[in-house]
Design a protein around this motif. Sequence first.
Motif, PDB file in Angstrom:
ATOM      1  N   GLY A  81      -4.010  -6.100   7.362  1.00 21.99           N
ATOM      2  CA  GLY A  81      -4.472  -7.126   6.426  1.00 21.99           C
ATOM      3  C   GLY A  81      -4.468  -6.688   4.975  1.00 21.99           C
ATOM      4  O   GLY A  81      -5.212  -7.234   4.159  1.00 21.99           O
ATOM      5  N   THR A  82      -3.617  -5.718   4.638  1.00 21.14           N
ATOM      6  CA  THR A  82      -3.538  -5.239   3.257  1.00 21.14           C
ATOM      7  C   THR A  82      -2.426  -5.968   2.506  1.00 21.14           C
ATOM      8  O   THR A  82      -1.322  -6.114   3.022  1.00 21.14           O
ATOM      9  CB  THR A  82      -3.263  -3.725   3.218  1.00 21.14           C
ATOM     10  OG1 THR A  82      -4.235  -3.056   4.026  1.00 21.14           O
ATOM     11  CG2 THR A  82      -3.338  -3.194   1.797  1.00 21.14           C
TER      12      THR A  82
ATOM     13  N   TYR B  57      -5.376  -6.706  -2.056  1.00 22.00           N
ATOM     14  CA  TYR B  57      -6.516  -6.884  -1.161  1.00 22.00           C
ATOM     15  C   TYR B  57      -6.481  -5.816  -0.071  1.00 22.00           C
ATOM     16  O   TYR B  57      -5.413  -5.434   0.408  1.00 22.00           O
ATOM     17  CB  TYR B  57      -6.470  -8.242  -0.454  1.00 22.00           C
ATOM     18  CG  TYR B  57      -6.578  -9.456  -1.335  1.00 22.00           C
ATOM     19  CD1 TYR B  57      -7.735  -9.710  -2.058  1.00 22.00           C
ATOM     20  CD2 TYR B  57      -5.529 -10.363  -1.409  1.00 22.00           C
ATOM     21  CE1 TYR B  57      -7.839 -10.846  -2.849  1.00 22.00           C
ATOM     22  CE2 TYR B  57      -5.626 -11.498  -2.196  1.00 22.00           C
ATOM     23  CZ  TYR B  57      -6.780 -11.737  -2.912  1.00 22.00           C
ATOM     24  OH  TYR B  57      -6.880 -12.860  -3.696  1.00 22.00           O
TER      25      TYR B  57
ATOM     26  N   MET C 237      -8.953  -4.626   3.597  1.00 19.81           N
ATOM     27  CA  MET C 237     -10.022  -5.026   4.508  1.00 19.81           C
ATOM     28  C   MET C 237     -10.987  -3.862   4.683  1.00 19.81           C
ATOM     29  O   MET C 237     -10.580  -2.750   5.040  1.00 19.81           O
ATOM     30  CB  MET C 237      -9.446  -5.437   5.861  1.00 19.81           C
ATOM     31  CG  MET C 237      -8.587  -6.698   5.808  1.00 19.81           C
ATOM     32  SD  MET C 237      -9.470  -8.172   5.285  1.00 19.81           S
ATOM     33  CE  MET C 237     -10.616  -8.381   6.670  1.00 19.81           C
TER      34      MET C 237
ATOM     35  N   ARG D  60     -12.729  -8.919   3.037  1.00 20.96           N
ATOM     36  CA  ARG D  60     -11.573  -8.739   2.153  1.00 20.96           C
ATOM     37  C   ARG D  60     -12.053  -8.313   0.765  1.00 20.96           C
ATOM     38  O   ARG D  60     -12.870  -8.983   0.143  1.00 20.96           O
ATOM     39  CB  ARG D  60     -10.778 -10.042   2.049  1.00 20.96           C
ATOM     40  CG  ARG D  60      -9.461  -9.884   1.279  1.00 20.96           C
ATOM     41  CD  ARG D  60      -8.654 -11.169   1.310  1.00 20.96           C
ATOM     42  NE  ARG D  60      -8.345 -11.567   2.676  1.00 20.96           N
ATOM     43  CZ  ARG D  60      -7.396 -11.026   3.416  1.00 20.96           C
ATOM     44  NH1 ARG D  60      -6.666 -10.038   2.922  1.00 20.96           N
ATOM     45  NH2 ARG D  60      -7.172 -11.447   4.642  1.00 20.96           N
TER      46      ARG D  60
ATOM     47  N   ARG E 122     -10.968  -7.232  -3.170  1.00 22.76           N
ATOM     48  CA  ARG E 122      -9.894  -7.326  -4.170  1.00 22.76           C
ATOM     49  C   ARG E 122      -9.885  -6.069  -5.028  1.00 22.76           C
ATOM     50  O   ARG E 122     -10.950  -5.577  -5.437  1.00 22.76           O
ATOM     51  CB  ARG E 122     -10.115  -8.549  -5.067  1.00 22.76           C
ATOM     52  CG  ARG E 122      -8.963  -8.818  -6.035  1.00 22.76           C
ATOM     53  CD  ARG E 122      -9.211 -10.044  -6.913  1.00 22.76           C
ATOM     54  NE  ARG E 122     -10.144  -9.751  -7.988  1.00 22.76           N
ATOM     55  CZ  ARG E 122     -11.383 -10.190  -8.048  1.00 22.76           C
ATOM     56  NH1 ARG E 122     -11.863 -10.940  -7.078  1.00 22.76           N
ATOM     57  NH2 ARG E 122     -12.170  -9.889  -9.065  1.00 22.76           N
TER      58      ARG E 122
END
Length: 397
Positions: free
Chosen positions: A69-70, A95, A97, A102, A104
């Motif tokens: 999820g990057t 972003y 995780m 998440r 920023r």
Amino acid sequence: MTTWNLTQMQRHVLICNGSTCMGAGAEEVTQQIRDEIRINRLDEKIHTSRTRCNGRCKDKCVVIDYPKGTWYSVQQEETARAIVHESVAENSIIYSMENGERKRGESRFKGINKYRKKRGPKKKAALFVGHGSRLEAGNEEVRQFIDRIKGQVDPTLLVETCFLEFASPTIEDGIQLCIEKGADEVHVIPIILLHAGHSKLHIPAEIEHAKEHFPDIHFTYGQTIGIHEEVIDILLTRLAEVGFDVNQKHEDTAILFIGRGSSDMDAKADFYKISSLLWEKLHVPIVENAFMGVTTPTVQEGMERCIELGAKRVIMLPYFLFTGILMERMKKYAGQFREDHPNTTIEIAEYFGYHPNLQTVLLERMNQALDGTSTGMQDLENFRKYAEEHGYEHHHH
């Protein structure tokens, strides 16, 4: 269609191939990532896919690594290849995780909430678009000019400034800033003298591109300054400032009217119309036209023509809004002309600058955009037809 057996895949790398990212090198990024996967024989563990826009255009080029999820911002080959090894520097992460949340990156632009609740009355924004100059003093003049205009408009109207090229914020940034400040309507007004490629193609392309990203925002487009009586008055004022009495006859004086220059025939025709309207207000035997580039006659040719026709005094009258590289170049021309023609008085008038008449014209163009009477809306329609017939690859300047 190919159907891959992905049972051994551990990661899925999504590479944005939207128009903004493609214009910033997404094709190269795609090939670099795939090449690094091949070299390290990771084809059965890492799968790649091209996507359309992922909504982080400001971080171009965007690459997303799942299931981790990057999100990454890739501007260098080193970063592209490091994604394969999950060893990307922190400043290239958009972003990440952390504990299921998440986060920023600190250096990353927050952006606009994808789903915004509508509350209260609609907020309007007027976004003025300057051309932009390599000379920062010219860009600062534009910003200060628009700051002065703010005092003459409804305080509930957001007023922002951006630039087509050579300066920031860009049009894309300007539109995003307006929306971040709550605008539901963005009215784009070009601070451009003549109607040519920039106003016909480049600015409409930016607006159409923004519409794709912000379909719930209402956009309008203002018209250029164009042929306007206030413009003639500005030119007469600048002549008066160098000691030229517009009410008297000047038998030995020539006005060398100098524009930027354009390959667009409409723009060139309008320039000559303005020159003709100016000549009607003057009592001089000679008004010659010249251009700093792109087209002819050149400034050198215009000056020679004035002297050949017997002028003892030549006033170089720039048709420029603000200072910039071309204005500096014109001053050098004037110095050279004085050396080459010592028996001729050669003067140079000021550009438009902070003239109140220019404020009047731009406020008029703004109000036309706000009330829906601007011819700029036809320009948007013309651009859409042009893009359908000829294609148009969107580029950010």
